[in-house]
Motif scaffolding. Structure first.
Motif, mmCIF file in Angstrom:
data_model
loop_
_atom_site.group_PDB
_atom_site.id
_atom_site.type_symbol
_atom_site.label_atom_id
_atom_site.label_comp_id
_atom_site.label_asym_id
_atom_site.label_seq_id
_atom_site.Cartn_x
_atom_site.Cartn_y
_atom_site.Cartn_z
ATOM 1 N N ASP A 278 10.728 45.501 -2.453
ATOM 2 C CA ASP A 278 11.232 44.175 -2.817
ATOM 3 C C ASP A 278 10.270 43.076 -2.367
ATOM 4 O OD1 ASP A 278 13.469 45.331 -3.927
ATOM 5 O OD2 ASP A 278 14.705 45.077 -2.131
ATOM 6 N N ASN A 281 7.191 42.972 -4.641
ATOM 7 C CA ASN A 281 7.525 42.343 -5.926
ATOM 8 C C ASN A 281 7.634 40.829 -5.781
ATOM 9 O OD1 ASN A 281 7.581 44.676 -7.507
ATOM 10 N ND2 ASN A 281 9.719 45.094 -7.049
ATOM 11 N N GLU A 285 5.039 38.019 -7.390
ATOM 12 C CA GLU A 285 5.465 36.928 -8.266
ATOM 13 C C GLU A 285 4.793 35.616 -7.864
ATOM 14 O OE1 GLU A 285 9.575 35.314 -10.269
ATOM 15 O OE2 GLU A 285 9.643 36.040 -8.217
ATOM 16 N N LEU A 306 5.869 43.376 -12.294
ATOM 17 C CA LEU A 306 6.856 43.220 -11.206
ATOM 18 C C LEU A 306 7.926 44.303 -11.222
ATOM 19 C CD1 LEU A 306 7.448 39.341 -11.459
ATOM 20 C CD2 LEU A 306 5.687 40.536 -10.172
ATOM 21 N N SER A 474 11.379 43.602 -18.847
ATOM 22 C CA SER A 474 11.629 42.644 -17.770
ATOM 23 C C SER A 474 13.094 42.552 -17.356
ATOM 24 C CB SER A 474 11.128 41.259 -18.174
ATOM 25 O OG SER A 474 11.734 40.853 -19.381
ATOM 26 N N VAL A 483 18.998 43.169 -13.331
ATOM 27 C CA VAL A 483 17.991 42.255 -12.805
ATOM 28 C C VAL A 483 17.174 41.721 -13.967
ATOM 29 C CG1 VAL A 483 15.906 42.052 -11.389
ATOM 30 C CG2 VAL A 483 17.835 43.402 -10.555
ATOM 31 N N LEU A 485 13.683 39.995 -14.316
ATOM 32 C CA LEU A 485 12.487 39.680 -13.555
ATOM 33 C C LEU A 485 11.931 38.316 -13.915
ATOM 34 C CD1 LEU A 485 10.762 43.170 -13.774
ATOM 35 C CD2 LEU A 485 11.891 42.179 -11.783
ATOM 36 N N GLN A 489 13.580 37.655 -10.535
ATOM 37 C CA GLN A 489 14.152 38.906 -10.031
ATOM 38 C C GLN A 489 15.615 38.740 -9.644
ATOM 39 O OE1 GLN A 489 11.506 41.299 -7.456
ATOM 40 N NE2 GLN A 489 10.236 39.466 -7.379
#
Length: 571
Positions: A278, A281, A285, A306, A474, A483, A485, A489
């Motif tokens: 997590d 990711n 971003e 991601l 995504s 989710v 993204l 996210q």
């Protein structure tokens, strides 16, 4: 590196190799391979001092050996090598990439071929587990059509020995015992590479063979991504990159996180490596935003997806692309160039370069662990006495949070406690239990413009109805949540998903409050999910009076107004 040096390295790793296996792995003629095995001088040798001691098996036709195919000579043949010819040369490369100190990374063929299978125990149809890329590439190779994949993780040999799981064949393929696929979990990992898959858009990707791409923009952006990975790892010597044909891959070497796995037990490894995913990711971003600000033309053209997870696949070096006849090649992180490599350009030197890349990628980078922890958990590292103390504090906080959630869930009614015919309730927990029992994947299928847009990925991907999705990857959903993204996210359970899909909320990070909550509950009912109406203590709650249902005609609007008036008098 000479053929003799390559043969010597291969035979040190595979002392029982046959003539055919050595020839196929190195892309050399069988007679030359036999000379290396038997210790006879070869055409390259200057005299008897060059002869080697016999090594490995000398049988010419071992069981299940690959075809004895010498390396194609593009000077003599106008046709490019076939995928089969190409992969015959890569056994040594994947043996190097696939193992670190007795740990192995899972391999995959053509995205769907995860599992080595055998006859099942008892009444089961079979049992299987993930392929070990290096040790079992010969098995992967048997049904490989185009793309050879590796994963960003390494698990110990013991996991592969004990990791078999029984399955039956169902309508949708293998149905595993316990509904859990036989892949390593976070707690099983011993090394785990922070990673980014930086994708080209499809239109740019298809132009790569002709070279009609914004190469300067891509190289500038890639350089910035790799510099960010260098900052994450505390130095560029820990950063590795590949031209994936359809984009680029960036890594911190997997052994950078090995000290974390060594310092903590299985339970704690599971907690911290999942949290690391997590954190990577989220960090990535932010890097994407910085790169797009510095190279505006890269936005929407060359961006990371991601979608990291514990068994994240990437095309292995020298792998073919799934649709273009190009191969995955190493990139210099400190001076990245982005030049397309067609399969016919792959010679022994290119393969040797990829083998050297894999050798360095799997070498010791444990001294990067402090920088990785400091950059992914800065709030913990700042107050800690070293990286172990920081990781330990984070594990303690996550453990406490999970325990609090567990206790809260134990106090919540289960859907199993509800009568089948319940229509109304004055207990809000009954409503919550009915909602929590809904599989979020089912709701995603109901509302999605297109479901399972990246077949084989787990959790499944879908195109959301609230925006266009170019990649189709995504948004994803598992049984508990979805989710998005592209919206930071963010996401939530079935209720948030249906609210986002119907426009009750305008961003996946929005919270449902007041009337919006009950409107979303009614949207789930419209999709066919059985959720009891909440009466409230006085029986006058708007949900029980169905005041949030859309009136279909004038008479229904009048009846709703009457119900609201009566409720206001009773209240």
């Amino acid at each position: 590196m000479s053929d003799e040096e390559r043969a010597d390295r291969y035979l040190r790793r595979n002392p029982d190799a046959s003539v055919a296996e050595l020839a196929g792995a190195l892309g050399i003629a069988p007679d030359k391979a036999r000379g290396f095995l038997e210790g006879n001088p070869t055409a390259d040798a200057e005299g008897p001092d060059e002869a080697r001691e016999p090594r490995g098996k000398t049988a010419e036709e071992p069981d299940e050996a690959p075809d004895e195919t010498p390396e194609p000579s593009n000077e003599a043949n106008e046709e490019p090598p076939t995928p089969s010819d190409h992969y015959d040369r890569l056994g040594e490369l994947y043996a190097t990439l696939g193992e670190i100190d007795g740990w192995h990374c899972p391999g995959n063929r053509d995205y769907f071929g995860w599992y080595r299978t055998r006859q099942g125990p008892g009444a089961w149809d079979g049992e299987g587990r993930a392929w070990a890329l290096g040790k079992e590439f010969a098995g992967i190779r048997q049904e490989l059509e185009r793309v050879a994949y590796a994963t960003v993780n390494y698990a110990p040999a013991k996991w592969y020995i004990d990791g078999w799981r029984a399955f039956d064949y169902g309508e949708n393929g293998k149905e595993w015992d316990g509904d859990e696929t036989p892949l390593p979990n976070y707690g099983d990992l011993r090394a785990y590479a922070p990673f980014a898959d930086i994708d080209l858009t499809d239109d740019v990707k298809q132009k790569r063979p002709e070279g009609d791409i914004p190469q300067e923009t891509i190289e500038r952006a890639l350089s910035l991504y790799l510099e960010a990975f260098g900052e994450l790892a505390g130095g560029m010597e820990h950063v590795y990159a590949l031209d994936s044909v359809g984009g680029a891959y960036a890594f911190v070497a997997p052994t950078a996180t090995a000290p974390i796995a060594e310092a903590f037990d299985r339970r704690d490894r599971a907690i911290i490596f999942e949290d690391m995913t997590d954190r990577v990711n989220g960090w990535l971003e932010g890097v994407k935003d910085d790169v797009n600000a510095a190279v505006p033309d890269a936005a929407g053209t060359f961006e990371p997806d991601l979608l990291n997870n514990k068994n994240r696949l990437y095309k292995a070096p020298m792998s073919l692309h799934k649709s273009l006849d190009g191969v995955v090649t190493p990139v210099d992180p400190e001076n990245p160039s982005y030049d397309y490599t067609p399969i016919e350009a792959v010679d022994a030197d290119a393969i040797a370069d990829a083998e050297a890349w894999a050798d360095e990628f799997t070498s010791d980078h444990t001294d990067a662990v402090s920088a990785v922890v400091a950059n992914l958990w800065p709030d913990y590292y700042a107050d800690a006495d070293g990286w172990r103390d920081a990781v330990s504090a984070r594990i303690d906080d996550l453990t406490e949070e999970r325990e609090a959630n567990r206790e809260r869930n134990q106090q919540t009614l289960s859907v199993d406690d509800l009568p089948d015919d319940i229509e109304e309730t004055d207990d809000i927990e009954v409503v919550n239990a009915a909602i929590e029992a809904i599989d979020c994947r089912d709701v995603a299928r109901d509302v999605a413009d297109e479901w399972d847009t990246a077949p084989g990925r787990d959790p499944p991907r879908f195109d959301p109805p609230w925006r266009d999705s170019n990649s189709g990857t995504s948004c994803f959903a598992d049984s508990e949540k979805y989710v998005d993204l592209s919206e930071g996210q963010k996401g939530g359970g079935p209720l948030t998903l249906v609210a986002r899909a119907t426009g009750i909320i305008t961003n996946s990070s929005d919270r449902l409050r007041g009337n919006d909550y009950w409107k979303a509950v009614n949207e789930l009912r419209k999709l066919g999910y059985e959720i009891p109406y909440f009466t409230g203590s006085s029986g006058t709650h708007p949900d029980a009076l169905q005041l949030f249902d859309d009136a279909e005609d004038t008479d229904e609007k009048r009846r709703k107004a009457v119900r609201a008036l009566r409720a206001s008098k009773r209240g």
